[in-house]
Design a protein around this motif. Structure first.
Motif, PDB file in Angstrom:
ATOM      1  N   MET A 156      17.328  13.506 -31.750  1.00  0.00           N
ATOM      2  CA  MET A 156      17.612  12.734 -30.662  1.00  0.00           C
ATOM      3  C   MET A 156      19.098  13.221 -29.882  1.00  0.00           C
ATOM      4  SD  MET A 156      15.240  10.556 -30.367  1.00  0.00           S
ATOM      5  CE  MET A 156      16.026   9.423 -29.137  1.00  0.00           C
ATOM      6  N   VAL A 157      18.935  13.344 -28.544  1.00  0.00           N
ATOM      7  CA  VAL A 157      20.122  13.611 -27.814  1.00  0.00           C
ATOM      8  C   VAL A 157      21.286  12.547 -27.913  1.00  0.00           C
ATOM      9  CG1 VAL A 157      21.052  14.295 -25.548  1.00  0.00           C
ATOM     10  CG2 VAL A 157      18.733  15.252 -26.445  1.00  0.00           C
ATOM     11  N   PHE A 158      20.514  11.324 -27.786  1.00  0.00           N
ATOM     12  CA  PHE A 158      21.462  10.169 -27.297  1.00  0.00           C
ATOM     13  C   PHE A 158      21.559   9.150 -28.593  1.00  0.00           C
ATOM     14  CE2 PHE A 158      19.834  11.454 -23.378  1.00  0.00           C
ATOM     15  CZ  PHE A 158      21.077  11.994 -22.695  1.00  0.00           C
ATOM     16  N   GLY A 159      22.505   8.624 -28.607  1.00  0.00           N
ATOM     17  CA  GLY A 159      22.810   7.562 -29.788  1.00  0.00           C
ATOM     18  C   GLY A 159      22.012   6.311 -29.640  1.00  0.00           C
ATOM     19  N   ALA A 166      21.153   3.846 -26.151  1.00  0.00           N
ATOM     20  CA  ALA A 166      21.026   4.740 -24.829  1.00  0.00           C
ATOM     21  C   ALA A 166      19.588   4.490 -24.081  1.00  0.00           C
ATOM     22  CB  ALA A 166      21.350   5.999 -24.991  1.00  0.00           C
ATOM     23  N   ALA A 167      19.560   4.327 -22.938  1.00  0.00           N
ATOM     24  CA  ALA A 167      18.216   3.990 -22.201  1.00  0.00           C
ATOM     25  C   ALA A 167      17.672   5.588 -22.168  1.00  0.00           C
ATOM     26  CB  ALA A 167      18.614   3.612 -21.062  1.00  0.00           C
ATOM     27  N   TRP A 219      23.911  12.877 -18.147  1.00  0.00           N
ATOM     28  CA  TRP A 219      23.078  12.299 -17.367  1.00  0.00           C
ATOM     29  C   TRP A 219      22.214  13.289 -16.694  1.00  0.00           C
ATOM     30  CZ3 TRP A 219      21.831   7.415 -17.780  1.00  0.00           C
ATOM     31  CH2 TRP A 219      20.751   6.782 -17.006  1.00  0.00           C
ATOM     32  N   ASN A 220      20.976  13.151 -16.577  1.00  0.00           N
ATOM     33  CA  ASN A 220      20.058  14.040 -15.947  1.00  0.00           C
ATOM     34  C   ASN A 220      19.551  13.430 -14.527  1.00  0.00           C
ATOM     35  OD1 ASN A 220      17.826  15.580 -15.073  1.00  0.00           O
ATOM     36  ND2 ASN A 220      16.642  15.523 -16.733  1.00  0.00           N
ATOM     37  N   SER A 230      17.500   9.976 -16.435  1.00  0.00           N
ATOM     38  CA  SER A 230      18.097   9.167 -17.636  1.00  0.00           C
ATOM     39  C   SER A 230      19.147   9.928 -18.152  1.00  0.00           C
ATOM     40  CB  SER A 230      17.015   9.052 -18.554  1.00  0.00           C
ATOM     41  OG  SER A 230      16.293  10.316 -19.095  1.00  0.00           O
ATOM     42  N   GLY A 231      19.703   9.391 -19.669  1.00  0.00           N
ATOM     43  CA  GLY A 231      20.944  10.021 -19.863  1.00  0.00           C
ATOM     44  C   GLY A 231      21.624   8.803 -20.877  1.00  0.00           C
TER      45      GLY A 231
END
Length: 151
Positions: free
Chosen positions: A17-20, A23-24, A106-107, A133-134
């Motif tokens: 997973m990239v985000f904790g 995160a949305a 953020w992408n 998202s990001g």
């Protein structure tokens, strides 16, 4: 889980997973840890033509702080070595090196997924983010991103 690598070979990778938490729309994209070729040369941190210090559509923006409110660097092309990039926008951290300091991303691209990796040349642990998202990076990527590419 198998995935197709950047150079056309198949590789077996675990999903990260990239985000904790919280995160949305975080997406874990399995990717190859094979290098895309070429070698990085030692260079002073620089600002490249695609990095204008403005986060716009078609770019991935990496922020120095976990809230995504301080200086950032924007990317619209693959970058195998973030050690030669700096945060370009005004704010705390402007002018410092991006590699191993980013904590939020953020992408802003509406169609492409961006993949970040913990080592240069698209190696190490790699994971991606859906378009538009990001959020704050998970522990694996927080302060530990050294390359990125678009897929």
């Amino acid at each position: 889980m198998s995935s197709h690598s950047r150079n056309g070979r198949w590789a077996r990778r675990s999903v990260a997973m990239v985000f904790g938490a919280g995160a949305a729309m975080a997406l874990a994209v399995p990717v190859s840890a094979e290098a895309a070729g070429g070698s990085a040369t030692a260079a002073l941190p620089a600002v490249y033509a695609n990095q204008d210090g403005v986060c716009t559509g078609g770019e991935y923006c990496m922020y120095q702080n976990i809230a995504g409110t301080q200086s950032f660097s924007d990317f619209s092309v693959d970058d195998p070595n973030l050690a030669n990039n700096v945060y370009t926008s005004p704010g705390i951290g402007q002018g410092t090196v991006v590699a191993n300091t980013a904590k939020f991303g953020w992408n802003h691209d509406a169609a492409r997924t961006v993949v970040i990796c913990t080592s240069p040349n698209y190696t190490g642990s790699c994971a991606g983010t859906f378009p538009n998202s990001g959020g704050a990076y998970s522990v694996t990527y927080r302060g530990n991103v050294e390359s990125l590419y678009w897929s």
